[in-house]
Write an enzyme that holds these catalytic residues in place. Structure first.
Site, PDB file in Angstrom:
ATOM      1  N   LYS A 141       0.837  -1.214   0.000  1.00 45.46           N
ATOM      2  CA  LYS A 141       0.000   0.000   0.000  1.00 45.46           C
ATOM      3  C   LYS A 141       0.867   1.257   0.000  1.00 45.46           C
ATOM      4  O   LYS A 141       0.633   2.177  -0.787  1.00 45.46           O
ATOM      5  CB  LYS A 141      -0.933  -0.053   1.218  1.00 45.46           C
ATOM      6  CG  LYS A 141      -1.842   1.151   1.365  1.00 45.46           C
ATOM      7  CD  LYS A 141      -3.061   0.838   2.206  1.00 45.46           C
ATOM      8  CE  LYS A 141      -2.831   0.871   3.697  1.00 45.46           C
ATOM      9  NZ  LYS A 141      -2.638   2.222   4.268  1.00 45.46           N
ATOM     10  N   SER A 142       1.855   1.301   0.875  1.00 49.39           N
ATOM     11  CA  SER A 142       2.697   2.512   0.973  1.00 49.39           C
ATOM     12  C   SER A 142       3.410   2.779  -0.354  1.00 49.39           C
ATOM     13  O   SER A 142       3.498   3.924  -0.815  1.00 49.39           O
ATOM     14  CB  SER A 142       3.748   2.333   2.067  1.00 49.39           C
ATOM     15  OG  SER A 142       3.140   2.213   3.321  1.00 49.39           O
ATOM     16  N   GLY A 166      -4.925   8.034   5.533  1.00 52.06           N
ATOM     17  CA  GLY A 166      -4.018   9.015   6.125  1.00 52.06           C
ATOM     18  C   GLY A 166      -2.843   9.300   5.209  1.00 52.06           C
ATOM     19  O   GLY A 166      -2.385  10.441   5.093  1.00 52.06           O
ATOM     20  N   ASP A 216       1.929  -1.083  12.028  1.00 53.76           N
ATOM     21  CA  ASP A 216       0.620  -1.541  11.538  1.00 53.76           C
ATOM     22  C   ASP A 216       0.358  -3.000  11.861  1.00 53.76           C
ATOM     23  O   ASP A 216      -0.758  -3.499  11.652  1.00 53.76           O
ATOM     24  CB  ASP A 216       0.518  -1.315  10.021  1.00 53.76           C
ATOM     25  CG  ASP A 216       0.561   0.164   9.673  1.00 53.76           C
ATOM     26  OD1 ASP A 216       0.241   0.982  10.562  1.00 53.76           O
ATOM     27  OD2 ASP A 216       0.922   0.498   8.534  1.00 53.76           O
ATOM     28  N   ARG A 263      -6.378   1.830  17.953  1.00 47.53           N
ATOM     29  CA  ARG A 263      -6.060   0.394  17.819  1.00 47.53           C
ATOM     30  C   ARG A 263      -5.661  -0.267  19.130  1.00 47.53           C
ATOM     31  O   ARG A 263      -5.705  -1.496  19.227  1.00 47.53           O
ATOM     32  CB  ARG A 263      -4.986   0.183  16.742  1.00 47.53           C
ATOM     33  CG  ARG A 263      -5.546   0.383  15.344  1.00 47.53           C
ATOM     34  CD  ARG A 263      -4.518   0.157  14.246  1.00 47.53           C
ATOM     35  NE  ARG A 263      -5.147   0.315  12.934  1.00 47.53           N
ATOM     36  CZ  ARG A 263      -4.499   0.518  11.803  1.00 47.53           C
ATOM     37  NH1 ARG A 263      -3.177   0.586  11.807  1.00 47.53           N
ATOM     38  NH2 ARG A 263      -5.153   0.646  10.668  1.00 47.53           N
ATOM     39  N   ARG A 265      -7.373  -3.203   9.518  1.00 50.08           N
ATOM     40  CA  ARG A 265      -6.387  -4.081  10.186  1.00 50.08           C
ATOM     41  C   ARG A 265      -7.017  -4.804  11.372  1.00 50.08           C
ATOM     42  O   ARG A 265      -6.651  -5.942  11.669  1.00 50.08           O
ATOM     43  CB  ARG A 265      -5.150  -3.290  10.598  1.00 50.08           C
ATOM     44  CG  ARG A 265      -4.498  -2.586   9.414  1.00 50.08           C
ATOM     45  CD  ARG A 265      -3.010  -2.665   9.363  1.00 50.08           C
ATOM     46  NE  ARG A 265      -2.542  -1.855   8.246  1.00 50.08           N
ATOM     47  CZ  ARG A 265      -2.296  -2.314   7.017  1.00 50.08           C
ATOM     48  NH1 ARG A 265      -2.446  -3.590   6.728  1.00 50.08           N
ATOM     49  NH2 ARG A 265      -1.892  -1.498   6.059  1.00 50.08           N
TER      50      ARG A 265
END
Ligand code: SPQ
Length: 429
Positions: free
Chosen positions: A21-22, A93, A314, A345, A387
């Site tokens: 993703k990053s 984000g 994460d 989280r 997540r």
């Protein structure tokens, strides 16, 4: 949407997880700012990365999805157009914070918003340095919350010691630095993921890294480059832990990104007793990759804190699941950043795993988990957090009965197809 998970005796075979993703976000961003055509293969078509692509579409960048690859017609550093509507970062984000850095350098007005979760996440961590560089940025709560209105332009260079170890804040400043009047320097308190630095170098930017300092020189000639995105270790993490805690597992996950700023999960799980072999290593556009072979393992408790935290930030929800199935106590500290993710989280991980019968206490900056308590399947909720949804699914793989996860639609934020990949690897109990 609900996801139903029943206990499995193991995860077996060979799988691949979707693109990182990053790296997918950054490929679109640098592809848009480079001159010429960038082709991105194995781009992650998840809600978050599609939000980034849609925002660049509104900034006048042509992005075509040809299935096997994404084709980006880069406009050059100064080729973006003023958008005629609000840019929507959705749940992401990364989209909002990194794009704020890029938009701060544009000689036009833009406005960014996101969903309810993103509109509650802290933005002053990026609006503050970008304002110091000369951008005008307004947001709710004195610039602390989105929607953000940005009037950018030529920026002043900056020397910025990051107040938090955050790759997003670091990246926002590094990207803004491309548009500054001199070299800018960012100083990290602890190393966070360095995909922006690697991709800037790959696209030809002039960047120096010395210890915890990164210097970016302005106005580089970014040349379009093809990018091949490795599999996301944060997505692989769910399968790694799932394989470790179920009894008959022998699972290989191919082509996973193993950038050392992201592999804290492997270090911690190995310290807990996990059998994980790393083979077939390679490098794709400056990013290390490997195949991971994971076998069922007897895990023990551990301590996680300090500079390990940004390297596995994460993965903490799914590491908590591993700890619940380990013998002994696991202590996670220095992880207060988890409170400002898609959900809080620390609280959602603790609260939802307790529903399975886990013994888990939330502290101001972490979790204390007493492993080995007998668990059983339960009704639980993602709290709208991808997540958390997938971590709960992993807990369900090793809990007798049927686990029902509410709000599982959130998984599409980072891992569309999660349930299909899981079904392809699971043994019937
Ligand atoms: O993009 P978003 O919503 O912030 O995504 C998350 C995630 O779990 O997918 C965090 F909620 O990952 C961040 C990560 O926590 C992605 C990221 C990046 O690509 O630069 C960096 C980390 O955030 P931060 O705030 O520590 O910089």
């Amino acid at each position: 949407m609900e996801l139903r998970i029943s206990r499995t005796s193991g995860l077996v075979g060979t799988i691949e997880v979707p693109g990182d993703k990053s790296i997918s976000h950054r490929a679109v961003m640098l592809g848009a700012l480079a001159r010429g055509r960038t082709r991105v293969s194995n781009f992650l078509r998840s809600a978050d990365c599609l939000s980034t692509a849609a925002c660049f579409g509104k900034l006048g960048v042509s992005i075509e999805d040809r299935g096997s690859e994404l084709i980006i017609e880069g406009q050059g550093l100064h080729g973006l157009k003023e958008p005629s509507d609000v840019l929507d970062a959705g749940n992401s984000g990364t989209t909002m914070r990194l794009m704020a850095g890029i938009l701060a350098g544009q000689n036009f007005y833009s406005c960014m918003t996101g969903d309810a979760s993103l509109r509650s996440r802290p933005m002053s961590r990026v609006t503050r340095p970008l304002s110091l560089m000369g951008a005008t940025i307004l947001g709710r709560a004195d610039g602390a919350l989105a929607p953000l209105a940005i009037r950018g332009g030529r920026l002043k260079s900056i020397i910025y010691p990051l107040p938090v170890a955050s790759a997003q804040v670091k990246s926002a400043v590094l990207l803004a630095a491309l548009f500054a009047d001199g070299p800018s320097k960012v100083v990290e308190p602890k190393p966070s993921r360095d995909h922006t630095e690697r991709m800037l170098e790959y696209f030809g930017a002039s960047l120096e890294r010395r210890g915890n300092e990164i210097t970016v020189y302005p106005e580089p000639n970014l040349a379009a480059r093809d990018v091949s995105v490795p599999g996301d270790i944060s997505s692989a993490a769910f399968f790694i832990v799932g394989a470790l805690i179920t009894p008959e597992s022998d699972l290989t996950i191919r082509n996973v990104g193993v950038n050392p700023t992201r592999t804290g999960i492997l270090d911690v799980l190995r310290a807990m007793g996990a059998q994980i072999d790393v083979t077939d290593t390679g490098v794709m556009n400056g990013e290390p990759t490997a195949d991971l072979r994971v076998r069922s393992s007897r895990l023990g408790g551990t301590e996680i804190g300090g500079s390990l935290i940004p390297r596995l930030i994460d993965e903490i929800p799914v590491l908590a699941v591993a700890a619940v199935f380990a013998e002994g106590r696991t202590v996670i500290r220095d992880a207060a950043e988890l409170k400002v993710k898609e959900s809080d989280r620390l609280s959602t991980t603790a609260g939802e795993l307790r529903r399975f019968g886990a013994s888990i206490t939330e502290t101001p900056d972490g979790l204390i988990i007493e492993g080995g308590a007998p668990l059983s399947a339960t009704l639980c909720s993602s709290h709208g957090d991808h997540r958390i949804a997938m971590a709960l699914a992993v807990a369900g793989l090793a809990s007798p009965g049927e686990t029902v996860i509410g709000g599982a639609g959130a998984i599409s934020v980072s891992f569309p197809g999660f349930a299909d990949v899981l079904n392809s690897a699971r043994l019937q109990y």
